[in-house]
Design a protein around this motif. Structure first.
Motif, PDB file in Angstrom:
ATOM      1  N   PHE A 131       9.907   1.945 -11.467  1.00  0.00           N
ATOM      2  CA  PHE A 131      10.276   1.474 -10.131  1.00  0.00           C
ATOM      3  C   PHE A 131       9.064   0.995  -9.354  1.00  0.00           C
ATOM      4  O   PHE A 131       8.056   1.680  -9.265  1.00  0.00           O
ATOM      5  CB  PHE A 131      10.941   2.582  -9.306  1.00  0.00           C
ATOM      6  N   ALA A 132       9.197  -0.183  -8.771  1.00  0.00           N
ATOM      7  CA  ALA A 132       8.213  -0.671  -7.796  1.00  0.00           C
ATOM      8  C   ALA A 132       8.783  -0.428  -6.405  1.00  0.00           C
ATOM      9  O   ALA A 132       8.059  -0.354  -5.431  1.00  0.00           O
ATOM     10  CB  ALA A 132       7.944  -2.157  -8.018  1.00  0.00           C
ATOM     11  N   GLY A 133      10.067  -0.322  -6.345  1.00  0.00           N
ATOM     12  CA  GLY A 133      10.778  -0.045  -5.106  1.00  0.00           C
ATOM     13  C   GLY A 133      12.182   0.354  -5.487  1.00  0.00           C
ATOM     14  O   GLY A 133      12.660   0.000  -6.561  1.00  0.00           O
ATOM     15  N   LYS A 134      12.802   1.111  -4.643  1.00  0.00           N
ATOM     16  CA  LYS A 134      14.151   1.570  -4.994  1.00  0.00           C
ATOM     17  C   LYS A 134      15.014   1.698  -3.756  1.00  0.00           C
ATOM     18  O   LYS A 134      15.505   2.755  -3.429  1.00  0.00           O
ATOM     19  CB  LYS A 134      14.111   2.853  -5.796  1.00  0.00           C
ATOM     20  N   THR A 135      15.185   0.587  -3.082  1.00  0.00           N
ATOM     21  CA  THR A 135      15.989   0.587  -1.873  1.00  0.00           C
ATOM     22  C   THR A 135      17.360   0.018  -2.166  1.00  0.00           C
ATOM     23  O   THR A 135      17.494  -1.030  -2.779  1.00  0.00           O
ATOM     24  CB  THR A 135      15.308  -0.266  -0.778  1.00  0.00           C
ATOM     25  N   ALA A 160       0.818  -1.218   0.000  1.00  0.00           N
ATOM     26  CA  ALA A 160       0.000   0.000   0.000  1.00  0.00           C
ATOM     27  C   ALA A 160       0.852   1.268   0.000  1.00  0.00           C
ATOM     28  O   ALA A 160       0.329   2.371  -0.105  1.00  0.00           O
ATOM     29  CB  ALA A 160      -0.930   0.004   1.216  1.00  0.00           C
ATOM     30  N   GLY A 161       2.180   1.107   0.145  1.00  0.00           N
ATOM     31  CA  GLY A 161       3.067   2.259   0.130  1.00  0.00           C
ATOM     32  C   GLY A 161       3.202   2.981   1.461  1.00  0.00           C
ATOM     33  O   GLY A 161       3.819   4.034   1.535  1.00  0.00           O
ATOM     34  N   LEU A 162       2.645   2.422   2.521  1.00  0.00           N
ATOM     35  CA  LEU A 162       2.726   3.061   3.837  1.00  0.00           C
ATOM     36  C   LEU A 162       4.023   2.736   4.563  1.00  0.00           C
ATOM     37  O   LEU A 162       4.474   3.490   5.424  1.00  0.00           O
ATOM     38  CB  LEU A 162       1.539   2.633   4.709  1.00  0.00           C
ATOM     39  N   VAL A 163       4.601   1.597   4.224  1.00  0.00           N
ATOM     40  CA  VAL A 163       5.818   1.108   4.874  1.00  0.00           C
ATOM     41  C   VAL A 163       6.819   0.741   3.786  1.00  0.00           C
ATOM     42  O   VAL A 163       6.431   0.266   2.717  1.00  0.00           O
ATOM     43  CB  VAL A 163       5.492  -0.111   5.778  1.00  0.00           C
ATOM     44  N   ALA A 164       8.094   0.984   4.055  1.00  0.00           N
ATOM     45  CA  ALA A 164       9.153   0.620   3.119  1.00  0.00           C
ATOM     46  C   ALA A 164       9.898  -0.605   3.648  1.00  0.00           C
ATOM     47  O   ALA A 164      10.101  -0.744   4.849  1.00  0.00           O
ATOM     48  CB  ALA A 164      10.128   1.780   2.937  1.00  0.00           C
ATOM     49  N   THR A 218       8.200   7.667   4.599  1.00  0.00           N
ATOM     50  CA  THR A 218       8.025   9.114   4.749  1.00  0.00           C
ATOM     51  C   THR A 218       8.037   9.832   3.410  1.00  0.00           C
ATOM     52  O   THR A 218       7.783  11.031   3.358  1.00  0.00           O
ATOM     53  CB  THR A 218       9.141   9.704   5.628  1.00  0.00           C
ATOM     54  N   GLY A 219       8.355   9.105   2.343  1.00  0.00           N
ATOM     55  CA  GLY A 219       8.440   9.712   1.027  1.00  0.00           C
ATOM     56  C   GLY A 219       9.809  10.290   0.716  1.00  0.00           C
ATOM     57  O   GLY A 219      10.072  10.701  -0.403  1.00  0.00           O
ATOM     58  N   LYS A 220      10.687  10.325   1.712  1.00  0.00           N
ATOM     59  CA  LYS A 220      12.044  10.839   1.516  1.00  0.00           C
ATOM     60  C   LYS A 220      12.896   9.756   0.849  1.00  0.00           C
ATOM     61  O   LYS A 220      13.026   8.658   1.380  1.00  0.00           O
ATOM     62  CB  LYS A 220      12.640  11.211   2.877  1.00  0.00           C
TER      63      LYS A 220
END
Length: 152
Positions: A129-133, A72-76, A91-93
């Motif tokens: 990107f689905a994620g970018k960690t 849901a994009g609330l947690v990374a 946090t979107g940062k």
């Protein structure tokens, strides 16, 4: 994304806006992450800390809820290998992580060059990107000093 909250009501609002049901388990996990000063937590640690508050939840439920909150994009999710991840409030940062493989300390950093290169690579390959960690693993200065103390 959800602002830090001080009550489960704010967590429920964030969950509903993200299209989730707002179960008691989802509220407990999101509220914990919102109230945590700042940090990166393993699923087992999140589960233990929530259990201390009296909330009854299986560890498998904690993993399932974390997966839902990430979706849901609330947690990374910060993947650290085949079977280990850390979780943090999204946090979107945009930032990446330095992880000590000895003590587990996690430091956040942001680097303009890495961010530009990541975007260029995605564009080159037509990737959305689905994620970018990015998690760089190594031994922190404190642990290295303990392992090899300076000689007089």
């Amino acid at each position: 994304m959800s602002p830090r909250s001080s009550s489960p009501i704010h967590a429920l609002d964030a969950l509903k806006r993200a299209g989730l049901a707002g179960t008691s388990a989802q509220i407990a996990v999101l509220d914990y992450l919102q109230q945590a000063e700042h940090g990166h937590f393993g699923a087992e640690e999140i589960h233990r800390r929530i259990a201390r508050t009296g909330e009854r939840m299986n560890l498998s439920t904690t993993y399932r809820v974390l997966h839902q909150l990430v979706g849901a994009g609330l947690v990374a999710n910060v993947p650290l290998g085949k079977d280990h991840s850390l979780y943090e409030l999204n946090t979107g940062k945009v930032h990446d992580h330095l992880v000590c493989v000895v003590c587990g300390r996690v430091e956040e950093f942001s680097d303009v060059t890495i961010n530009r290169r990541r975007a260029a690579i995605a564009k080159e390959f037509g990737l959305r990107f689905a994620g970018k960690t990015l998690a760089l693993q190594g031994v922190c200065a404190d642990c290295a000093a303990r392992a090899h103390p300076a000689r007089p």
